[in-house]
Design a protein around this motif. Structure first.
Motif, mmCIF file in Angstrom:
data_model
loop_
_atom_site.group_PDB
_atom_site.id
_atom_site.type_symbol
_atom_site.label_atom_id
_atom_site.label_comp_id
_atom_site.label_asym_id
_atom_site.label_seq_id
_atom_site.Cartn_x
_atom_site.Cartn_y
_atom_site.Cartn_z
ATOM 1 N N THR A 174 0.612 21.383 8.637
ATOM 2 C CA THR A 174 0.868 20.371 9.668
ATOM 3 C C THR A 174 1.945 19.418 9.190
ATOM 4 O O THR A 174 1.803 18.801 8.141
ATOM 5 C CB THR A 174 -0.415 19.574 9.976
ATOM 6 O OG1 THR A 174 -1.455 20.478 10.383
ATOM 7 C CG2 THR A 174 -0.173 18.567 11.094
ATOM 8 N N ALA A 175 3.031 19.316 9.953
ATOM 9 C CA ALA A 175 4.113 18.398 9.598
ATOM 10 C C ALA A 175 3.851 17.040 10.238
ATOM 11 O O ALA A 175 3.726 16.939 11.462
ATOM 12 C CB ALA A 175 5.449 18.949 10.075
ATOM 13 N N LEU A 176 3.719 16.026 9.405
ATOM 14 C CA LEU A 176 3.506 14.677 9.923
ATOM 15 C C LEU A 176 3.821 13.670 8.831
ATOM 16 O O LEU A 176 3.912 14.010 7.653
ATOM 17 C CB LEU A 176 2.065 14.488 10.419
ATOM 18 C CG LEU A 176 0.928 14.631 9.401
ATOM 19 C CD1 LEU A 176 0.515 13.270 8.843
ATOM 20 C CD2 LEU A 176 -0.275 15.299 10.034
ATOM 21 N N GLY A 177 3.991 12.435 9.237
ATOM 22 C CA GLY A 177 4.260 11.369 8.284
ATOM 23 C C GLY A 177 3.736 10.051 8.819
ATOM 24 O O GLY A 177 3.410 9.915 9.998
ATOM 25 N N GLY A 178 3.656 9.088 7.945
ATOM 26 C CA GLY A 178 3.169 7.777 8.347
ATOM 27 C C GLY A 178 3.165 6.837 7.156
ATOM 28 O O GLY A 178 3.822 7.091 6.140
ATOM 29 N N ARG A 179 2.408 5.777 7.282
ATOM 30 C CA ARG A 179 2.375 4.750 6.243
ATOM 31 C C ARG A 179 0.956 4.223 6.092
ATOM 32 O O ARG A 179 0.253 4.014 7.081
ATOM 33 C CB ARG A 179 3.342 3.629 6.603
ATOM 34 C CG ARG A 179 3.366 2.474 5.636
ATOM 35 C CD ARG A 179 4.533 1.540 5.927
ATOM 36 N NE ARG A 179 5.784 2.114 5.423
ATOM 37 C CZ ARG A 179 6.950 1.483 5.442
ATOM 38 N NH1 ARG A 179 7.046 0.271 5.962
ATOM 39 N NH2 ARG A 179 8.031 2.060 4.939
ATOM 40 N N MET A 180 0.537 4.057 4.841
ATOM 41 C CA MET A 180 -0.717 3.380 4.519
ATOM 42 C C MET A 180 -0.395 1.996 3.982
ATOM 43 O O MET A 180 0.471 1.858 3.109
ATOM 44 C CB MET A 180 -1.497 4.152 3.448
ATOM 45 C CG MET A 180 -2.197 5.381 3.952
ATOM 46 S SD MET A 180 -3.093 6.204 2.605
ATOM 47 C CE MET A 180 -1.927 7.505 2.207
ATOM 48 N N LEU A 181 -1.084 0.991 4.495
ATOM 49 C CA LEU A 181 -0.865 -0.383 4.055
ATOM 50 C C LEU A 181 -2.180 -1.044 3.693
ATOM 51 O O LEU A 181 -3.199 -0.830 4.371
ATOM 52 C CB LEU A 181 -0.191 -1.203 5.170
ATOM 53 C CG LEU A 181 1.189 -0.739 5.648
ATOM 54 C CD1 LEU A 181 1.608 -1.529 6.875
ATOM 55 C CD2 LEU A 181 2.221 -0.871 4.541
ATOM 56 N N LEU A 182 -2.154 -1.833 2.653
ATOM 57 C CA LEU A 182 -3.290 -2.654 2.244
ATOM 58 C C LEU A 182 -2.819 -4.102 2.336
ATOM 59 O O LEU A 182 -1.983 -4.539 1.549
ATOM 60 C CB LEU A 182 -3.704 -2.303 0.814
ATOM 61 C CG LEU A 182 -4.950 -2.956 0.243
ATOM 62 C CD1 LEU A 182 -6.190 -2.528 1.007
ATOM 63 C CD2 LEU A 182 -5.104 -2.609 -1.231
ATOM 64 N N VAL A 183 -3.299 -4.811 3.346
ATOM 65 C CA VAL A 183 -2.870 -6.183 3.617
ATOM 66 C C VAL A 183 -3.936 -7.120 3.053
ATOM 67 O O VAL A 183 -5.082 -7.103 3.502
ATOM 68 C CB VAL A 183 -2.687 -6.421 5.131
ATOM 69 C CG1 VAL A 183 -2.130 -7.820 5.392
ATOM 70 C CG2 VAL A 183 -1.774 -5.356 5.737
ATOM 71 N N LEU A 184 -3.558 -7.930 2.064
ATOM 72 C CA LEU A 184 -4.520 -8.770 1.352
ATOM 73 C C LEU A 184 -4.332 -10.243 1.662
ATOM 74 O O LEU A 184 -3.206 -10.739 1.725
ATOM 75 C CB LEU A 184 -4.373 -8.576 -0.163
ATOM 76 C CG LEU A 184 -4.635 -7.185 -0.724
ATOM 77 C CD1 LEU A 184 -4.338 -7.171 -2.217
ATOM 78 C CD2 LEU A 184 -6.058 -6.751 -0.450
ATOM 79 N N GLU A 185 -5.450 -10.930 1.867
ATOM 80 C CA GLU A 185 -5.394 -12.384 1.872
ATOM 81 C C GLU A 185 -4.831 -12.845 0.529
ATOM 82 O O GLU A 185 -5.056 -12.221 -0.509
ATOM 83 C CB GLU A 185 -6.790 -12.967 2.058
ATOM 84 C CG GLU A 185 -7.391 -12.743 3.424
ATOM 85 C CD GLU A 185 -8.771 -13.376 3.545
ATOM 86 O OE1 GLU A 185 -9.253 -13.959 2.551
ATOM 87 O OE2 GLU A 185 -9.359 -13.278 4.631
#
Length: 198
Positions: A174-185
């Motif tokens: 499966t061809a796909l892409g994206g972004r993982m983000l960890l948003v911290l106080e």
């Protein structure tokens, strides 16, 4: 008075946290889609709720899945998928079978939960903390307003938001892409650095 900016050593430590957490998240995604998922160099950004969406999300329609965190860290985990990539992931998750829109969204939310759990579990092993994601919230539409909402909820006051993350790509089957983000106080980012001896 603005909080002091992280030192080079602290930024390196945050990049390593991003690399470990997102790496385990990518491995979980690879198991879900039955292929290999590669990560970019991890990113660390100090940005505002106003500037962050343009810096982190780009343009165009997307699916943003947000999960909160329970435990010693406060903030949000975000899975950001351009619309075409979200369609590809949803199709892979339902094994290409016909599925109602609510079934596809449920599969995507559960995948985000699995990815977030893997990410937080890895960071938990690093820190000795017990970290768990909350129930996923899925939003479709322009990426910038969705990210602005996440950043504003995590850190509603003045000053920078601390964001860790990485881009991911899968090619086969499966061809796909994206972004993982960890948003911290900001307080959580400082607590994390203190826990790491910095």
């Amino acid at each position: 008075m603005s909080p002091p900016l992280p030192s080079d050593a602290q930024l390196d430590a945050l990049r390593e946290v991003a690399n470990i957490g997102c790496g385990h998240g990518a491995n979980a995604l690879a198991r879900l889609v039955g292929g290999r998922v590669d990560l970019s160099v991890p990113l660390v950004r100090l940005t505002s709720a106003q500037d962050g969406p343009a810096l982190l999300g780009g343009d165009g329609p997307a699916v943003v899945v947000r999960l909160g965190m329970t435990g010693e860290l406060r903030g949000a985990l975000v899975l950001l998928l351009p619309a075409r990539d979200s369609d590809a992931l949803e199709s892979a998750l339902v094994r290409g079978q016909p599925a109602a829109p609510e079934e596809r969204e449920s599969a995507l939310a559960e995948a985000a939960n699995i990815i977030a759990s893997a990410c937080l579990s890895a960071i938990g092993r690093l820190t000795g903390w017990r970290l768990l994601p909350t129930v996923p919230r899925l939003e479709r539409g322009p990426v910038r307003p969705a990210l602005a909402g996440v950043l504003g909820e995590v850190e509603s006051g003045p000053g920078p938001v601390v964001v860790l993350g990485a881009d991911f790509t899968a090619t086969a089957p499966t061809a796909l892409g994206g972004r993982m983000l960890l948003v911290l106080e900001r307080g959580s980012a400082q607590a994390l650095l203190t826990r790491l001896g910095l």
